[in-house]
Structure formats: C-alpha cells, structure tokens
Design a protein around this motif. Structure first.
Motif, PDB file in Angstrom:
ATOM      1  N   SER B 137      -5.932   6.018   0.678  1.00 26.40           N
ATOM      2  CA  SER B 137      -6.660   4.966  -0.360  1.00 26.40           C
ATOM      3  C   SER B 137      -6.379   5.120  -1.712  1.00 26.40           C
ATOM      4  N   VAL B 138      -6.471   4.433  -2.661  1.00 24.81           N
ATOM      5  CA  VAL B 138      -6.149   4.609  -4.017  1.00 24.81           C
ATOM      6  C   VAL B 138      -6.754   5.802  -4.514  1.00 24.81           C
ATOM      7  N   ALA B 139      -8.069   5.831  -4.197  1.00 26.95           N
ATOM      8  CA  ALA B 139      -8.795   6.941  -4.685  1.00 26.95           C
ATOM      9  C   ALA B 139      -8.102   8.404  -4.312  1.00 26.95           C
ATOM     10  N   ASP B 140      -7.995   8.443  -3.108  1.00 21.44           N
ATOM     11  CA  ASP B 140      -7.253   9.633  -2.399  1.00 21.44           C
ATOM     12  C   ASP B 140      -5.861   9.870  -3.195  1.00 21.44           C
ATOM     13  N   ALA B 141      -5.232   8.917  -3.477  1.00 24.49           N
ATOM     14  CA  ALA B 141      -3.630   8.960  -3.976  1.00 24.49           C
ATOM     15  C   ALA B 141      -3.710   9.471  -5.311  1.00 24.49           C
ATOM     16  N   LEU B 142      -5.050   9.184  -6.025  1.00 24.99           N
ATOM     17  CA  LEU B 142      -5.018   9.799  -7.582  1.00 24.99           C
ATOM     18  C   LEU B 142      -5.675  11.025  -7.553  1.00 24.99           C
ATOM     19  N   VAL B 177      -2.581   2.791 -11.143  1.00 24.55           N
ATOM     20  CA  VAL B 177      -3.848   2.517 -11.867  1.00 24.55           C
ATOM     21  C   VAL B 177      -4.148   0.973 -11.972  1.00 24.55           C
ATOM     22  N   LEU B 178      -3.357   0.045 -11.453  1.00 22.34           N
ATOM     23  CA  LEU B 178      -3.620  -1.161 -11.593  1.00 22.34           C
ATOM     24  C   LEU B 178      -4.151  -1.881 -10.430  1.00 22.34           C
ATOM     25  N   ALA B 179      -3.927  -0.849  -9.436  1.00 20.91           N
ATOM     26  CA  ALA B 179      -4.396  -1.687  -7.892  1.00 20.91           C
ATOM     27  C   ALA B 179      -5.858  -1.628  -8.041  1.00 20.91           C
ATOM     28  N   ASP B 180      -6.424  -2.555  -6.901  1.00 25.88           N
ATOM     29  CA  ASP B 180      -7.695  -2.799  -6.367  1.00 25.88           C
ATOM     30  C   ASP B 180      -7.827  -1.232  -5.633  1.00 25.88           C
ATOM     31  N   GLU B 181      -9.239  -1.245  -5.889  1.00 27.87           N
ATOM     32  CA  GLU B 181      -9.702   0.244  -5.156  1.00 27.87           C
ATOM     33  C   GLU B 181      -9.970   0.252  -3.627  1.00 27.87           C
ATOM     34  N   ALA B 182      -9.771  -1.122  -3.242  1.00 28.65           N
ATOM     35  CA  ALA B 182      -9.844  -1.080  -1.776  1.00 28.65           C
ATOM     36  C   ALA B 182      -8.551  -0.975  -0.915  1.00 28.65           C
ATOM     37  N   SER B 183      -7.347  -1.069  -1.787  1.00 32.96           N
ATOM     38  CA  SER B 183      -5.966  -1.049  -1.295  1.00 32.96           C
ATOM     39  C   SER B 183      -5.713   0.239  -0.754  1.00 32.96           C
ATOM     40  N   THR B 184      -4.790   0.230   0.110  1.00 40.68           N
ATOM     41  CA  THR B 184      -4.145   1.802   0.713  1.00 40.68           C
ATOM     42  C   THR B 184      -2.735   1.798   0.169  1.00 40.68           C
ATOM     43  N   ILE B 185      -2.326   2.965   0.279  1.00 37.62           N
ATOM     44  CA  ILE B 185      -1.005   3.430  -0.278  1.00 37.62           C
ATOM     45  C   ILE B 185      -0.098   2.350   0.522  1.00 37.62           C
ATOM     46  N   ALA B 186      -0.135   2.028   1.847  1.00 36.95           N
ATOM     47  CA  ALA B 186       0.584   1.510   2.661  1.00 36.95           C
ATOM     48  C   ALA B 186       0.701  -0.225   2.022  1.00 36.95           C
ATOM     49  N   ASP B 187      -0.294  -0.684   1.529  1.00 43.95           N
ATOM     50  CA  ASP B 187      -0.136  -1.834   0.849  1.00 43.95           C
ATOM     51  C   ASP B 187       0.631  -1.895  -0.464  1.00 43.95           C
ATOM     52  N   LEU B 188       0.446  -0.859  -1.237  1.00 46.02           N
ATOM     53  CA  LEU B 188       1.092  -0.703  -2.480  1.00 46.02           C
ATOM     54  C   LEU B 188       2.558  -0.367  -2.473  1.00 46.02           C
ATOM     55  N   ALA B 189       2.976   0.378  -1.412  1.00 44.23           N
ATOM     56  CA  ALA B 189       4.237   1.018  -1.541  1.00 44.23           C
ATOM     57  C   ALA B 189       5.456  -0.079  -1.459  1.00 44.23           C
ATOM     58  N   SER B 190       6.217   0.230  -2.496  1.00 46.65           N
ATOM     59  CA  SER B 190       7.586  -0.630  -2.329  1.00 46.65           C
ATOM     60  C   SER B 190       8.355  -0.023  -1.374  1.00 46.65           C
ATOM     61  N   THR B 191       8.884  -1.042  -0.521  1.00 44.16           N
ATOM     62  CA  THR B 191       9.885  -0.421   0.673  1.00 44.16           C
ATOM     63  C   THR B 191      11.348  -0.814   0.351  1.00 44.16           C
ATOM     64  N   ASP B 192      11.605  -1.541  -0.655  1.00 51.66           N
ATOM     65  CA  ASP B 192      12.924  -1.739  -0.828  1.00 51.66           C
ATOM     66  C   ASP B 192      13.616  -1.125  -1.747  1.00 51.66           C
TER      67      ASP B 192
END
Lengths: 436, 436
Positions: B137-142, B177-192
């Motif tokens: 999660s974002v919190a885990d990542a932080l 920092v800008l992410a919604d608390e509920a998102s996961t790293i999989a949602d946020l990651a750029s893959t390209d």
C-alpha cells in the motif's frame, strides 16, 4: 518495461509503437519537411510528450506545421523556461506572434524571463515552483505541494521565502516525507544552500550546480527576493550547448546548433567559410615570410623539403597546448590570473618535447641528408615547439581576459601564427648555420 | 543563504568558513602535497562532506594522507558506485588493500560492481536503493522509504520488483506523496519506463538519460532482474569525462584526467609526446613527397612560397569536417552507416568553400605573382579542400566502425594526411600547368 537502449534510429514512418524519447531523437535528426510530416502523423496524446522532448530548433520547426489551436495548446503546456528558450531562438516577429497566442498568464511568465539578458540565469529558471513559508507545518507544506504540483516544474525541492519573497532557505520533498509531523518548515529548512542571481552567467551557474551536485538552485534578484529556480536538467543543457560551441570553434567552425544531418549544405558552408577565410588571409603571412627568404631557398632548395614537417610539428604542439587550456578554462580549472604559471608550464612542456624530437630528427636528417641541415632542423624544432606552446597557452587566456570565447583563438589560429613565426625562425637559423 | 557564485578560488589556508563544494573545488585544483595538508586541516564533520564532492583522483590522493581509522570511515561512507569508480582508478594492489579495509557488507557491494567490465553501466550504478513490491500500500511504501532512506542513494525514485527481483516498473516519491491512501504500488507504478542492462556501454546509457530527461534509470541483468539504479549526476559525470577525452584527443593529447594545475610537467609531456611523435613520423611523408619533386622546386622556387598557405587551408578544412563529425558521432547525431551521406555532404561543402577561396586566391596571386602560378594555386585549392573534407569526414567514421575513439583520428591526423596528399596534388598540377 523496455530493456534495450534505443541505439538505432527508427524509420520515420514506423514511429507508432515507440516511446516518446526515441521518437523525439528520430525527429531531431530528420530534415525539416519529413520531420513536420512525421510529427503531424503522431497520435495527439503522444505528440505532446514528444514535443516536450524535442530540441528547441525542432520545436520551432514543427510549430509552423500545426493548426493555430494545437500550436497554442502546445505552447501553453510548456514550462516557461523552455518556452523562453524556444522564443529566444526564433526571429523576433515570429516570437512576438507566438507570444500573442498564449494565455495572458503564461505570456506574462514568459515575458518576465525574456527580460533577463541572453545567457543569464534568469533565462533558464522557471518561475513556477511551490514556495513554502517558514511558519507552515509539515502537513500544511504537503498540502501546498499537492495543490501546486500540477504547475510546478519540480516538487522535489521547495524554496522557503518570507512574505516579501526574501529567500530564507530550501526544503526538499524527502525531508518533508521523513519529517516528524510536529515540525515546522522553519525547523526543516536548510539555510546554507547557495542561491544564484538572475543576472549571473548561466554557464557559471550550470558549472557550479554540477560541481556542487545541486539538483535545483534557487534564483534571487538584487534584493535577495526569490524569483525562480533552476533545475539540473536545464543546467546540463547549457553545459552541453557550451561544450558543442567550444568543440566547433576549436575546429574553426561556428556551431550549427542542430543535428548534423538536418542542416543544409549551405548552412554548413556558412558555419565554416568565415573562419576559413580569416585563417586563409592570416596564412598569407607565410607567403610573405617565404618571399623574404626566396634567395636562401634558391641557394639551398633542400630547406624547402622540411617546411611542412616543421610547421606541422609546431602546429600540433600549439594545438596540444591550446586545446588543453581551452578545456581547462571551460571547466574552471584555470583562470586568466594563472596566465604566467600556465605559460611557464606549457613552454617547459613544449621545450621538453621539442628537445626529444629534435634529437631524433637530428640523427635521421644527418643520416639521409647532411649534418648542417640536420642541425638547422634540430634547432628549429626546439624553438618552434617552445614558441608553439607559448602561443597556444597564451591565446586562449588572452581571449578570456578580453571576454572573447577562448575556443575561437585555439588550435587553428595558433597553428596559423606558429606557421609564420616558425618559418621566420627556420630561415634565420638556416642563414646563421649555413652562412647563406 | 549565500547568494554569490564562488567564482574565485579561496586560499587553501583560509577554507574554514566556506561551504563544502567551494572547498572541494579548491582542493581539486591544488597540487598533491598542499591538498593533503589542507584536507587534514578541515574539521572532521566538514571533511566527510568535502571528501564526497572531490574528484576521484583527489579522493585517492587525500586517502593516502589519512589515519587508517579515518580512511576506513570515509570509504565505508561512500556510495558503492563512487567507491567502485575510485578503486577502479587506483593501482590494483592499492585498490586491493583498501577493499580489505571495508566492512564485509560494503566490500561485497563494491566487488559486485567491480565485476562489471570497465565502461559498463554496472560500474556507475548503485546497488543501494529502496525497492518496492507491487502489493504494497502507499503507507507500506512510505514506511519502506523511511526505513531505507539512510542507505539508499536516492529516495526520489523507487524500482518496483517481484519476489524474484524481476523488474516490473518504477514509482517516484512525488507519485507516492500525491497518491490516494487506498492505492497500491501496482496501481501507481509506471511500467513503460526504460531500463538498461548492466553490461550496456555507460556513455550510451548516459546519453540516453540526457535525451530522455530521465533522472534515474533502473539497471537489470540478462534475466531482467533488478541489480541497481543509475542517477543523473553519475550519468553526467560520464558524459563530462567522455567530452574531456574527445576534446583532448582532438588536440592530439591524451586526457590528463585531473585539474590542469595539479599535474606535473612530466605528466603533461607524457599525455602528449606519444601523439606528437606519431604525427611527426607520419609527417616525414611530406619530406618524401617534396623530395620526389625537388627538380620541379629547383626550376620554379616560387612554388615553395605557397606550400604553407595551401596545406594550412587544407588542414583547416579537414579540421572543420573532422571536428564536426567527431561531435556529431559523440552526440549520436550521426552513425557509421551514414558514412556515404556524410562524406558526400562534406565533400560538397569542402568543394564549395574551395571554389570560393580559389577565386579570391587566383585574383590575388595573378596580381602579385603570375597567371600560371595563380592557376596552379587555384586548382590546388579546390582539390585540396574537397580532399580534406573527404578525409576529415571519413577518418572519424572509420575509427568508430573499428571501435576506436573517433576523436583520435580527427583534426591532427587529418591535417597530416592532407599535408602529404595535398603536396602531391600541388606538384602534379604544377607540372601539368607549368610544363616543368
């Protein structure tokens, strides 16, 4: 994830699946008409990204090919510093016309940058940043970052300023993220970070950011009021531009400022013919020197055989010194006030090499020709190497002192001067040794 | 806040109040003994910061002057990539000795980098980064960022990898920092985001990061497993190093690799004498060419007067082409497969300039000497400029094709070749026109 470096240019008609930076490189290298056609063929979403990565000259080129609405959208999207750079490279009326197309706010931002002199730090700074106040809490600051994120060029680094915009320090995003919730910006701010003046020379600023490993530097006006920030990537652009210029001038050309294959033959000629002509005129001095010694030449024609060899070695020695000093000046390893120290070092180096080559030369020439001519050649070699090193080191330093680009007075000019004076030395030595 | 650029070197005995980067620059420029003494005089807290900003050659130098304990502390503190670079520059036994001083963990990290070939991306990457998992999660990542911050070279950019270290994408701190608390790293990651191979050439990687404006790039092994990250500042170091090398070689020297004033005269001689000798030997060809035409020279001594002028103009034309192409190759504007196109463009450019200068030359020489010699000079000028441009463009391309640094075969070599062949042309034209 792609795991290959894009080492090869894609064909312009097959850009579809590629990432924006590969497309941008290919477009930068293409000639005008093909570039515009290929750019128009890009899907709109990708076109915007590609546009941001193009070099200013290519940006200016593709803008011409766009519908007014799209042109406006692209221009509005650009960072003010990139936009100022682009407009600074265009003919004045063209720049004026594009400025009118912008929204009022973006126009004001851009014009503020364009008011700074060309080559100044103000031209490459962005006025769009997130500014923090010392009294903010960490939560306030994070909220300010979130609110400002869309406009700011970077949110990795925030200047801290008082109400009157006096710069107080800086905070980076990492510090904010790692900070204790209870701290204020005043607690977190680094206050010993250097700032630069908007009127400072942009090359000096860029070189300084590189040496000090600064990712961002705040920019202030004469009253220490915050006016912008400069990011590392823009600073590195400046250094690359300056390096390209130095490189071209060391090779007696003006920089062509765009990818080699995209410029016309006439533009190549224009970038070179002036220096070539100036050097050719300077080289007529060698005809005069030789003319003055025509009698000596007539009585000992063998002397002519060594002319290209001697001036070639002199030219190379001079080029070695000049190139070394031009680079040392560019990276700030040497300053004009070091002139005496530098000249002594170079002359010593030149003489040492001259003696080594003269010994070898003496042996070879005395075996294949005769001892007297060998002596003339050897003495000339020592003198010419010392002289070349002296001229090669002092010309760039003198140029810097006179605020001329040192690269202009490097290898080619040094070679030409050394040619004429080297010949003078050669024939004077010949007259003395051979008694002709 | 300091608001002045440190344009002037401070005196070494007055470093106290200055910021670390200014001190580091001053130490880089100082000669060995003074540098070591001044460094020992720094307060311990500052010494560490200054050490990190020194160039590798200066770091190696001051390390010698430290107590074993301090030396170990400094080495342990360094980023593994900086340490690998430093050790890579030292003599093998010295590097070996310093490796033994490190803690076991740091030694293992450094040795892993040193196993990659010199000049490869693996040598400039850091294996110390914060790695995220897609399920976080974002919190885990932080939390992971906070936990890893002390060791990682940067926390502005985190690679996302699967359990087996397969690279899945990247996340930057701003996104977290800008992410919604509920998102996961999989949602946020750029893959390209592109990744590079540890065995890729580091100059290619650096050039690519610059063109694509990438602040960080992940590095993978042959199995697409994450092994490190490369940061922009290290990439820019590589480019600066390569540019310095190109610059030196264009001026017939090997790079001295440290600040000019800090190296000895003997080292300057060593960096130049080999190329100077090679070029001098090559230049003996001109003596042979002239020797073959000694009869012609004897019957028309006036021909000798134009030798330096003609080969000077030829040399400058060749230098213009060579320098332009060396730079175009370095910035990847031109590739070896463009050879034919490039050669045609350059010859066209050279001939155009040759014709222009030949016309002027014909007029001047026919006024001051005579029409026949003017014709010889004019024809030679056209031929020599075309030839010089051809040689000047093909030599660097050929070098690149043979995996030799193109800068080695640029201006000085081109000039020497053009000298000899230009003389051949000159005397053949003279014989034909003058009938001697």
């Amino acid at each position: 994830m792609r795991t290959d470096l894009p080492t090869d240019d894609p064909r312009l008609d097959a850009l579809e699946g590629l990432d924006p930076s590969t497309i941008a490189s290919a477009l930068n290298r293409a000639a005008g008409e093909e570039r515009r056609a290929a750019f128009r063929g890009l899907p709109p979403a990708k076109a915007g990204k590609v546009f941001g990565l193009l070099e200013p000259s290519s940006q200016a080129d593709v803008l011409q090919a766009l519908e007014p609405e799209t042109r406006r959208a692209f221009l509005d999207e650009m960072e003010p510093d990139d936009r100022a750079r682009l407009l600074g490279r265009l003919p004045e009326e063209e720049a004026e016309r594009l400025l009118q197309v912008l929204t009022q706010e973006e126009r004001a931002l851009t014009m503020a940058l364009l008011r700074y002199p060309e080559g100044s730090a103000g031209r490459i700074m962005t006025p769009e940043f997130v500014r923090l106040h010392p009294a903010m809490s960490v939560a306030d600051a994070l909220a300010a970052v979130r609110a400002g994120e869309r406009r700011a060029e970077t949110i990795y680094f925030m200047p801290v300023a008082a109400e009157d915009m006096r710069l107080l320090g800086t905070v980076d995003l990492a510090a904010l993220v790692l900070a204790d919730e209870a701290s204020t910006i005043a607690d977190l701010a680094s206050t010993d970070v250097p700032a630069v003046q908007a009127t400072d020379d942009q090359e000096e600023v860029a070189r300084f950011m590189k040496e000090a490993d600064l990712m961002v530097v705040p920019v202030v006006d004469e009253g220490n009021r915050l006016v912008g920030i400069i990011t590392f990537d823009d600073a590195m652009e400046v250094l690359e531009f300056e390096e390209g210029e130095d490189f071209a001038r060391t090779g007696a050309s003006e920089p062509i400022q765009r990818p080699y294959l995209s410029v016309s033959i006439l533009r190549l000629v224009r970038s070179r013919i002036v220096w070539l002509s100036v050097l050719a005129i300077a080289a007529t001095l060698t005809v005069n020197v030789l003319g003055a010694f025509e009698d000596t030449l007539e009585s000992v024609v063998a002397l002519a055989l060594f002319i290209p060899l001697l001036i070639g070695i002199g030219g190379n020695t001079g080029a070695q010194s000049a190139t070394t000093i031009v680079r040392a000046l560019a990276v700030r390893d040497v300053r004009p006030r070091d002139a005496l120290k530098v000249a002594l070092r170079e002359v010593e180096t030149g003489l040492l090499m001259g003696v080594a080559i003269a010994i070898a030369g003496y042996v070879i020439v005395s075996v294949f020709f005769d001892g007297a001519i060998a002596l003339v050649v050897a003495i000339t070699l020592v003198a010419i190497c010392g002289l070349a090193a002296l001229v090669g080191s002092l010309m760039p330093l003198l140029a810097r002192k006179l605020s001329i680009d040192p690269a202009v007075f490097s290898a080619p000019f040094v070679t030409t001067i050394v040619d004429a004076t080297g010949l003078l030395i050669y024939f004077m030595v010949a007259r003395a040794v051979l008694g002709v």
